[in-house]
Enzyme design. Structure first.
Site, PDB file in Angstrom:
ATOM      1  N   CYS A  73      -8.606  -8.647  29.422  1.00  0.00           N
ATOM      2  CA  CYS A  73      -9.104  -9.222  28.176  1.00  0.00           C
ATOM      3  C   CYS A  73      -8.237  -8.686  27.048  1.00  0.00           C
ATOM      4  O   CYS A  73      -8.172  -7.466  26.842  1.00  0.00           O
ATOM      5  CB  CYS A  73     -10.554  -8.773  28.001  1.00  0.00           C
ATOM      6  N   ASN A  74      -7.572  -9.579  26.322  1.00  0.00           N
ATOM      7  CA  ASN A  74      -6.721  -9.118  25.217  1.00  0.00           C
ATOM      8  C   ASN A  74      -7.548  -8.466  24.126  1.00  0.00           C
ATOM      9  O   ASN A  74      -7.136  -7.478  23.524  1.00  0.00           O
ATOM     10  CB  ASN A  74      -5.971 -10.306  24.601  1.00  0.00           C
ATOM     11  N   CYS A 184      -5.177 -14.947  25.081  1.00  0.00           N
ATOM     12  CA  CYS A 184      -6.571 -14.694  25.447  1.00  0.00           C
ATOM     13  C   CYS A 184      -6.716 -15.173  26.881  1.00  0.00           C
ATOM     14  O   CYS A 184      -6.242 -16.269  27.215  1.00  0.00           O
ATOM     15  CB  CYS A 184      -7.512 -15.469  24.533  1.00  0.00           C
ATOM     16  N   THR A 185      -7.348 -14.375  27.708  1.00  0.00           N
ATOM     17  CA  THR A 185      -7.365 -14.706  29.130  1.00  0.00           C
ATOM     18  C   THR A 185      -8.272 -15.896  29.467  1.00  0.00           C
ATOM     19  O   THR A 185      -8.207 -16.422  30.574  1.00  0.00           O
ATOM     20  CB  THR A 185      -7.784 -13.485  29.966  1.00  0.00           C
ATOM     21  N   HIS A 186      -9.097 -16.310  28.522  1.00  0.00           N
ATOM     22  CA  HIS A 186      -9.870 -17.537  28.763  1.00  0.00           C
ATOM     23  C   HIS A 186      -8.985 -18.787  28.647  1.00  0.00           C
ATOM     24  O   HIS A 186      -9.287 -19.816  29.244  1.00  0.00           O
ATOM     25  CB  HIS A 186     -11.000 -17.676  27.737  1.00  0.00           C
TER      26      HIS A 186
HETATM   27  N1  DGL Z   1     -10.949 -13.206  27.356  1.00  0.00           N
HETATM   28  C1  DGL Z   1     -10.872 -12.481  26.173  1.00  0.00           C
HETATM   29  C2  DGL Z   1      -9.490 -12.239  25.650  1.00  0.00           C
HETATM   30  O1  DGL Z   1      -8.616 -12.117  26.403  1.00  0.00           O
HETATM   31  C3  DGL Z   1     -11.961 -12.419  25.191  1.00  0.00           C
HETATM   32  C4  DGL Z   1     -12.606 -13.645  24.722  1.00  0.00           C
HETATM   33  C5  DGL Z   1     -13.811 -13.348  23.894  1.00  0.00           C
HETATM   34  O2  DGL Z   1     -14.770 -12.795  24.449  1.00  0.00           O
HETATM   35  O3  DGL Z   1     -13.796 -13.695  22.697  1.00  0.00           O
HETATM   36  O4  DGL Z   1      -9.241 -12.132  24.500  1.00  0.00           O
END
Ligand code: DGL
Length: 261
Positions: A73-74, A184-186
């Site tokens: 998670c970034n 962002c990993t999403h």
């Molecule tokens: N997946 C996450 C990232 O890499 C965080 C997304 C979130 O919870 O806002 O930033």
């Protein structure tokens, strides 16, 4: 050699894009995935709050007996990785940095865009990475508004996702940008739509999943803690949300694993 699992943590489903690359590159390793779920999204939250969630997550993974943690998670990396490393000094903790470096090294137009959460784009770590590799490269920062929520709902192929991506990505077209970094990993789950929107514009999309898996591989070798291959790898899933959420994580991971074959 060490057959204990590697812990992978994210605010929710996003870290599965990292889990996928770990599974692909390190097929002998067992993985324990923790998708918070209860406190997601992290993107608009304060550093202190995120640090608290990340600490609780690593505590949980350590209680499960992991040998290493990947913060997939970034946002949690920018808010908490230094704190986590100071707290667990004997365990390798791998953070995620947006792929600004490869984008800066390969851009021809000297203009790149980074899509990330509000928190990541504000953070010192992100600014430092950008300054280190991008002194003559202009970095356009864009929040992927609504992206995390869509992925959490499993709606990344919906018309709503198409609209959200168009709203964010279309304004970048015709602006001399030749790289879009998914910070962002999403966001990799929205990649098929992003690719469709930029089609014909000579823009490359870059994410950090593979680079982080390479880093994990390197650390396993360096610390001599890779699995020895005598044990079938196990994949398990944890969450701070309810059982329904945990099962949804597991189902999503299974479908990702089927695509890997
Ligand atoms: N997946 C996450 C990232 O890499 C965080 C997304 C979130 O919870 O806002 O930033």
């Amino acid at each position: 050699m060490d057959n204990r699992a590697i812990g992978v943590y994210d605010s929710g489903f996003g870290g599965l894009s990292v889990w996928q690359e770990l599974r692909r590159m390190l097929p002998q390793e067992s993985l324990i995935y923790l998708g918070d779920g209860k406190n997601c999204p992290y993107g608009g939250r304060s550093r202190e709050e995120i640090r608290g969630f990340a600490t609780a997550a690593v505590e949980r993974l350590v209680a499960e007996g992991v040998k290493m943690v990947v913060v997939g998670c970034n946002t949690a990396t920018t808010a908490a990785v230094e704190h986590l490393r100071a707290t667990w000094q004997d365990m390798p903790i791998v953070g995620l940095e947006p792929a600004v470096k490869p984008a800066c090294l390969t851009t021809r137009t000297r203009r790149i865009a980074v899509l990330a959460t509000e928190h990541s784009l504000r953070s010192d770590m992100f600014l430092a990475t950008a300054a280190r590799y991008a002194s003559d490269v202009e970095v356009v920062k864009v929040v992927g508004e609504g992206f995390v929520e869509l992925v959490e709902r499993g709606a990344e192929r919906s018309p709503e996702a198409e609209d959200a991506v168009r709203r964010v990505v279309e304004p970048l077209l015709g602006e001399g940008i030749d790289k879009i970094v998914l910070g962002c990993t999403h966001y990799p789950f929205l990649r098929p739509i992003i690719e469709r929107v930029i089609d014909g514009n000579d823009i490359a999309v870059i994410d950090s999943g593979e680079a982080v898996a390479r880093r994990v591989k390197w650390l396993l070798e360096r610390y001599d803690i890779a699995a020895d291959g005598t044990k079938m790898p196990q994949y398990s899933f944890l969450s701070f949300a309810d059982e329904e959420y945990r099962e949804a994580l597991e189902r999503r991971a299974e479908s990702i694993a089927r695509e890997l074959k």
